[in-house]
Scaffold this motif. Structure first.
Motif, PDB file in Angstrom:
ATOM      1  N   GLY A 156     -42.454  13.066  -1.547  1.00 51.39           N
ATOM      2  CA  GLY A 156     -42.202  13.594  -2.295  1.00 51.39           C
ATOM      3  C   GLY A 156     -41.166  14.543  -2.248  1.00 51.39           C
ATOM      4  N   TRP A 157     -41.221  15.104  -1.523  1.00 49.99           N
ATOM      5  CA  TRP A 157     -40.487  16.433  -0.778  1.00 49.99           C
ATOM      6  C   TRP A 157     -40.003  16.684   0.554  1.00 49.99           C
ATOM      7  CZ3 TRP A 157     -40.489  21.239  -2.697  1.00 49.99           C
ATOM      8  CH2 TRP A 157     -41.267  21.602  -3.673  1.00 49.99           C
ATOM      9  N   ILE A 160     -36.155  16.871   0.224  1.00 50.23           N
ATOM     10  CA  ILE A 160     -35.603  18.360  -0.810  1.00 50.23           C
ATOM     11  C   ILE A 160     -36.303  19.013   1.057  1.00 50.23           C
ATOM     12  CG2 ILE A 160     -35.753  20.391  -2.071  1.00 50.23           C
ATOM     13  CD1 ILE A 160     -37.225  17.956  -3.783  1.00 50.23           C
ATOM     14  N   SER A 217     -47.223  17.639  -7.111  1.00 49.24           N
ATOM     15  CA  SER A 217     -45.680  18.021  -7.130  1.00 49.24           C
ATOM     16  C   SER A 217     -44.793  17.302  -6.727  1.00 49.24           C
ATOM     17  CB  SER A 217     -45.686  19.404  -6.493  1.00 49.24           C
ATOM     18  OG  SER A 217     -45.445  19.116  -5.453  1.00 49.24           O
ATOM     19  N   LEU A 221     -40.481  14.692  -7.909  1.00 46.69           N
ATOM     20  CA  LEU A 221     -40.364  14.589  -7.279  1.00 46.69           C
ATOM     21  C   LEU A 221     -39.098  13.054  -6.485  1.00 46.69           C
ATOM     22  CD1 LEU A 221     -40.826  18.163  -5.324  1.00 46.69           C
ATOM     23  CD2 LEU A 221     -39.018  17.738  -7.115  1.00 46.69           C
ATOM     24  N   TRP A 226     -31.507  10.787  -4.676  1.00 50.24           N
ATOM     25  CA  TRP A 226     -30.669  11.579  -4.703  1.00 50.24           C
ATOM     26  C   TRP A 226     -29.503  10.466  -4.304  1.00 50.24           C
ATOM     27  CZ3 TRP A 226     -31.707  16.223  -5.010  1.00 50.24           C
ATOM     28  CH2 TRP A 226     -33.432  16.713  -6.100  1.00 50.24           C
TER      29      TRP A 226
END
Length: 509
Positions: A156-157, A160, A217, A221, A226
């Motif tokens: 999920g990172w 980003i 985390s 995400l 996006w």
């Protein structure tokens, strides 16, 4: 005897630790090893002199690349015609040369950083060394730690932070996890036995909690979209010719190859876009135009076709490795990131003609413009990536800006049935995840596939078979944070952190 065995074990241990990164990558996908391998590397060099650390680092790097990149032997020996002893030597030199990056990392750590905020400085140094390896001498952005997390909670990172950021998070999480479970391993005089102190003391409990937070985390995400769908999906026919590499440039096989592609394209039926792989036909665009026209007639009046071809540079005995569109729009993209020794020859005046490998067909390519335009296909904007280009995260992200889907073409038959093509496919999937774009990937002998905007496989063809994949490609709009900012914020932060490490009182985790 015991002394010799102990010495041998000390030399072999970093090699096996480095091989853990290969096992974390495709096709093994044991991603938890990506958390442990960097920690093992750090612990192996912890109490050494800079020179000793350099040697251990080189052995670690040798384990990474001898296990994970020795597939270059296939192209050197099988397709380059190099005798076995010389091919083995060249493969050994290739992997040994790449291992120098880890040797340099270990030396820098012991010379300048050991003892200074290791929980932050070791991940920062790891990240910077991956970037250096991806850039210097045109770069080898392969076996990056972040790529192994394509199927882990850290995925999920990726939109980003990009692949380097995921690498850094992986190292931090691995350090916290290991220190939380076995803090005595990090002492100046470590005891290497396994032992757990239950219940965990507060500092260990906090470290384990932080490791868990980092790992989970990425799960929420990963639920963020996006980018958004735009317009109707395109119907596509992805053609996998499965032409033997030794036949591709044989003039006697040219007509059968042409007919094979026409027959496969006919199987696709009426589609909006036909996609052929890298240098699909052994022809230049002008020579290939009548064949392309025939394929378009079979696909329908409104069809488009995109194919890889070698296009001649005007007034030069050189070529571009190109993507050519035909149909409603006719455009050309020239490959920018060329493969050393495969598509161009460094030190050509010295090496050309020395052995057959340095005279491979089509090894006289030149790069295209550094800031190429995107392609237009059926009123959509496409980010083109030819073969090795998909391995460069920041280049791919720049290509993807203001486009609606990704197209990558390749010819992985250079590497036979090795793990190289499977690693290449994993890398391509990570680029789709980073950019939030669907990707069509067309190759000569696999893996041909359509990926969704999270890098998951929508449909694919088996390797080493000819066939046509009929699929839908959904154009998307919007940009991920990584596309907007790239890797520069992370690089600057890591450089500042390593510069700050000499301030007084910063010698503990």
């Amino acid at each position: 005897m015991k002394t010799r065995l102990a010495w041998l074990a000390r030399q072999v241990t970093p090699v096996f630790a480095g091989a853990g990164i290969t096992l974390a990558s495709a096709p093994f996908n044991l991603w938890p090893l990506a958390l442990l391998a960097p920690v093992a590397f750090l612990l192996l060099i912890k109490n050494l002199t800079p020179l000793q650390a350099l040697i251990k680092g080189w052995l670690f790097g040798l384990g990474v690349f001898a296990s994970g990149a020795s597939w270059v032997y296939v192209s050197i020996h099988v397709h380059g015609g190099t005798p076995v002893p010389l091919a083995l030597l060249m493969t050994a030199l290739f992997t040994a040369g790449l291992a120098v990056f880890f040797a340099l990392q270990a030396w820098i750590w012991q010379r300048f950083l050991n003892g200074y905020l290791w929980l932050l400085t070791w991940p920062a140094l790891w990240l910077l060394m991956e970037v250096l390896r991806s850039w210097i001498f045109t770069g080898f952005p392969w076996l990056l730690l972040g790529t192994t997390h394509l199927e882990s909670p850290l995925q999920g990172w990726a939109p980003i932070l990009g692949v380097y950021g995921v690498s850094g998070l992986s190292v931090v999480a691995g350090l916290l996890l290991t220190w939380g479970l076995q803090p005595h391993w990090f002492h100046p005089n470590p005891k290497w036995q396994l032992k757990l102190s239950l219940p965990f003391p507060p500092r260990q409990a906090v470290a384990l909690g932080c490791a868990l937070v980092i790992l989970v985390s990425g799960l929420p995400l990963a639920q963020i979209n996006w980018t958004q769908p735009q317009g109707e999906p395109l119907s596509a026919g992805l053609v996998q010719g499965n032409i033997a590499q030794q036949d591709k440039w044989d003039p006697a096989k040219r007509q059968p190859i042409i007919q094979h592609y026409l027959n496969l394209s006919k199987e696709a039926g009426a589609v909006e876009v036909l996609l052929w792989p890298e240098t699909a036909l052994p022809l230049t665009p002008g020579q290939a135009q009548p064949i392309i026209d025939r394929a378009l007639q079979q696909a329908g009046e409104k069809a488009a076709l995109v194919t890889g071809l070698a296009s001649r540079v005007p007034d030069q005995p050189r070529f571009y490795n190109s993507l050519v569109t035909a149909g409603q729009a006719e455009e050309v993209y020239h490959k920018v990131k060329l493969v050393p020794f495969g598509e161009y020859l460094p030190l050509e005046a010295w090496l050309r003609g020395v052995i057959d490998f340095f005279d491979l067909p089509m090894s006289s390519f030149i790069p295209g413009p550094q800031h190429p335009a995107n392609l237009r296909v059926q009123n959509t904007s496409v980010a083109p990536l030819i073969c090795y280009e998909v391995a460069y995260p920041d280049f791919s992200a720049r290509q993807a800006v203001d486009t609606q889907w990704l197209l990558t073409v390749s010819n992985d038959s250079w590497f036979g049935r090795s793990i190289g093509p499977l690693q290449h496919f994993q890398i391509a999937r990570f680029r789709a995840l980073e950019t939030g774009r669907e990707m069509a990937r067309v190759t000569n002998n696999g893996i041909t596939a359509v990926l969704d905007h999270q890098g998951q496989i929508k449909d694919r063809l088996p390797q080493f078979q000819s066939g046509v994949l009929k699929a839908k490609i959904q154009p998307r709009t919007g940009n991920t944070p990584f596309m907007l900012f790239g890797s520069w914020p992370l690089l600057l932060a890591c450089l500042l952190l390593l510069a700050w490490r000499t301030l007084p009182g910063k010698k503990t985790c």
